[in-house]
Motif scaffolding. Structure first.
Motif, PDB file in Angstrom:
ATOM      1  N   VAL A   3      -2.633   5.898   8.626  1.00 50.21           N
ATOM      2  CA  VAL A   3      -1.931   5.756   7.351  1.00 50.21           C
ATOM      3  C   VAL A   3      -0.570   6.449   7.406  1.00 50.21           C
ATOM      4  O   VAL A   3       0.445   5.887   6.981  1.00 50.21           O
ATOM      5  N   LEU A   4      -0.529   7.658   7.940  1.00 44.69           N
ATOM      6  CA  LEU A   4       0.714   8.426   8.010  1.00 44.69           C
ATOM      7  C   LEU A   4       1.804   7.662   8.761  1.00 44.69           C
ATOM      8  O   LEU A   4       2.960   7.617   8.329  1.00 44.69           O
ATOM      9  N   ASP A   5       1.447   7.032   9.871  1.00 43.79           N
ATOM     10  CA  ASP A   5       2.412   6.261  10.659  1.00 43.79           C
ATOM     11  C   ASP A   5       2.951   5.069   9.875  1.00 43.79           C
ATOM     12  O   ASP A   5       4.151   4.811   9.870  1.00 43.79           O
ATOM     13  N   LEU A   6       2.052   4.359   9.208  1.00 44.59           N
ATOM     14  CA  LEU A   6       2.485   3.194   8.427  1.00 44.59           C
ATOM     15  C   LEU A   6       3.363   3.607   7.252  1.00 44.59           C
ATOM     16  O   LEU A   6       4.376   2.968   6.970  1.00 44.59           O
ATOM     17  N   LEU A   7       3.011   4.695   6.585  1.00 49.03           N
ATOM     18  CA  LEU A   7       3.836   5.178   5.467  1.00 49.03           C
ATOM     19  C   LEU A   7       5.261   5.470   5.918  1.00 49.03           C
ATOM     20  O   LEU A   7       6.225   5.122   5.224  1.00 49.03           O
ATOM     21  N   GLU A  34      -9.343  -0.958   0.332  1.00 46.01           N
ATOM     22  CA  GLU A  34     -10.575  -0.210   0.083  1.00 46.01           C
ATOM     23  C   GLU A  34     -10.752   0.838   1.178  1.00 46.01           C
ATOM     24  O   GLU A  34     -10.237   0.686   2.284  1.00 46.01           O
ATOM     25  N   VAL A  35     -11.468   1.903   0.839  1.00 42.82           N
ATOM     26  CA  VAL A  35     -11.754   2.971   1.788  1.00 42.82           C
ATOM     27  C   VAL A  35     -13.241   2.904   2.112  1.00 42.82           C
ATOM     28  O   VAL A  35     -14.083   2.987   1.225  1.00 42.82           O
ATOM     29  N   VAL A  36     -13.553   2.745   3.407  1.00 40.10           N
ATOM     30  CA  VAL A  36     -14.932   2.639   3.857  1.00 40.10           C
ATOM     31  C   VAL A  36     -15.106   3.491   5.112  1.00 40.10           C
ATOM     32  O   VAL A  36     -14.406   3.278   6.108  1.00 40.10           O
ATOM     33  N   ASN A  37     -16.013   4.465   5.053  1.00 40.60           N
ATOM     34  CA  ASN A  37     -16.324   5.301   6.223  1.00 40.60           C
ATOM     35  C   ASN A  37     -15.080   5.886   6.892  1.00 40.60           C
ATOM     36  O   ASN A  37     -14.881   5.748   8.100  1.00 40.60           O
ATOM     37  N   ASN A  38     -14.227   6.512   6.112  1.00 38.69           N
ATOM     38  CA  ASN A  38     -12.994   7.132   6.620  1.00 38.69           C
ATOM     39  C   ASN A  38     -12.063   6.135   7.318  1.00 38.69           C
ATOM     40  O   ASN A  38     -11.374   6.464   8.280  1.00 38.69           O
ATOM     41  N   GLU A  39     -12.042   4.907   6.833  1.00 39.62           N
ATOM     42  CA  GLU A  39     -11.128   3.873   7.313  1.00 39.62           C
ATOM     43  C   GLU A  39     -10.500   3.188   6.114  1.00 39.62           C
ATOM     44  O   GLU A  39     -11.140   3.011   5.079  1.00 39.62           O
ATOM     45  N   ILE A  40      -9.254   2.792   6.261  1.00 42.10           N
ATOM     46  CA  ILE A  40      -8.561   2.018   5.235  1.00 42.10           C
ATOM     47  C   ILE A  40      -8.687   0.543   5.616  1.00 42.10           C
ATOM     48  O   ILE A  40      -8.312   0.148   6.721  1.00 42.10           O
ATOM     49  N   LEU A  60      -1.653   3.892  -0.577  1.00 41.98           N
ATOM     50  CA  LEU A  60      -1.906   4.611   0.675  1.00 41.98           C
ATOM     51  C   LEU A  60      -1.600   6.097   0.604  1.00 41.98           C
ATOM     52  O   LEU A  60      -2.126   6.873   1.409  1.00 41.98           O
ATOM     53  N   ASN A  61      -0.769   6.513  -0.316  1.00 45.06           N
ATOM     54  CA  ASN A  61      -0.257   7.876  -0.319  1.00 45.06           C
ATOM     55  C   ASN A  61      -1.247   8.870  -0.948  1.00 45.06           C
ATOM     56  O   ASN A  61      -1.004   9.421  -2.014  1.00 45.06           O
ATOM     57  N   LYS A  62      -2.337   9.113  -0.255  1.00 46.87           N
ATOM     58  CA  LYS A  62      -3.358  10.074  -0.673  1.00 46.87           C
ATOM     59  C   LYS A  62      -3.516  11.104   0.445  1.00 46.87           C
ATOM     60  O   LYS A  62      -3.784  10.742   1.594  1.00 46.87           O
ATOM     61  N   LYS A  63      -3.349  12.372   0.128  1.00 50.94           N
ATOM     62  CA  LYS A  63      -3.337  13.420   1.155  1.00 50.94           C
ATOM     63  C   LYS A  63      -4.590  13.439   2.021  1.00 50.94           C
ATOM     64  O   LYS A  63      -4.512  13.673   3.214  1.00 50.94           O
ATOM     65  N   ASP A  64      -5.739  13.194   1.417  1.00 42.99           N
ATOM     66  CA  ASP A  64      -6.979  13.270   2.190  1.00 42.99           C
ATOM     67  C   ASP A  64      -7.197  12.046   3.089  1.00 42.99           C
ATOM     68  O   ASP A  64      -8.112  12.033   3.906  1.00 42.99           O
TER      69      ASP A  64
END
Length: 94
Positions: A3-7, A34-40, A60-64
């Motif tokens: 996520v960080l790279d895409l942001l 959607e968020v499933v098992n620590n995957e976007i 996408l911009n969620k710190k966790d």
């Protein structure tokens, strides 16, 4: 891709560009997240309106979730995102 790279990549692109996914040389609209098992998971559709860049940035911009991997989902199959390209005023995730 995380996520960080895409942001980081999306922040430099116009906020009103539409987001699409490329699977097997076909282009599909990104319609939801959607968020499933620590995957976007970015859900794709052929016939619906796509999210805009600013909408995806907000979702996408969620710190966790910054280090979660990103996948495109079409017909119950997940495809990992490895990059993006700009094409005809579209953002296409590959």
């Amino acid at each position: 891709m995380r996520v960080l790279d895409l942001l980081e990549m999306l922040r430099d692109i116009s906020k009103n560009e539409y987001i699409f996914g490329n699977i097997e040389k076909n282009i599909y609209s990104v319609i939801s997240l959607e968020v499933v098992n620590n995957e976007i998971i970015l859900n794709l559709s052929k016939n619906k309106n796509s999210l805009k860049n600013w909408e995806l940035l907000i979702l996408l911009n969620k710190k966790d979730q910054l280090y979660y991997p990103i996948f495109l989902k079409l017909d119950k199959k997940n495809h990992q995102v490895f990059g993006l390209r700009l094409s005809d005023q579209k953002i296409v995730l590959n």
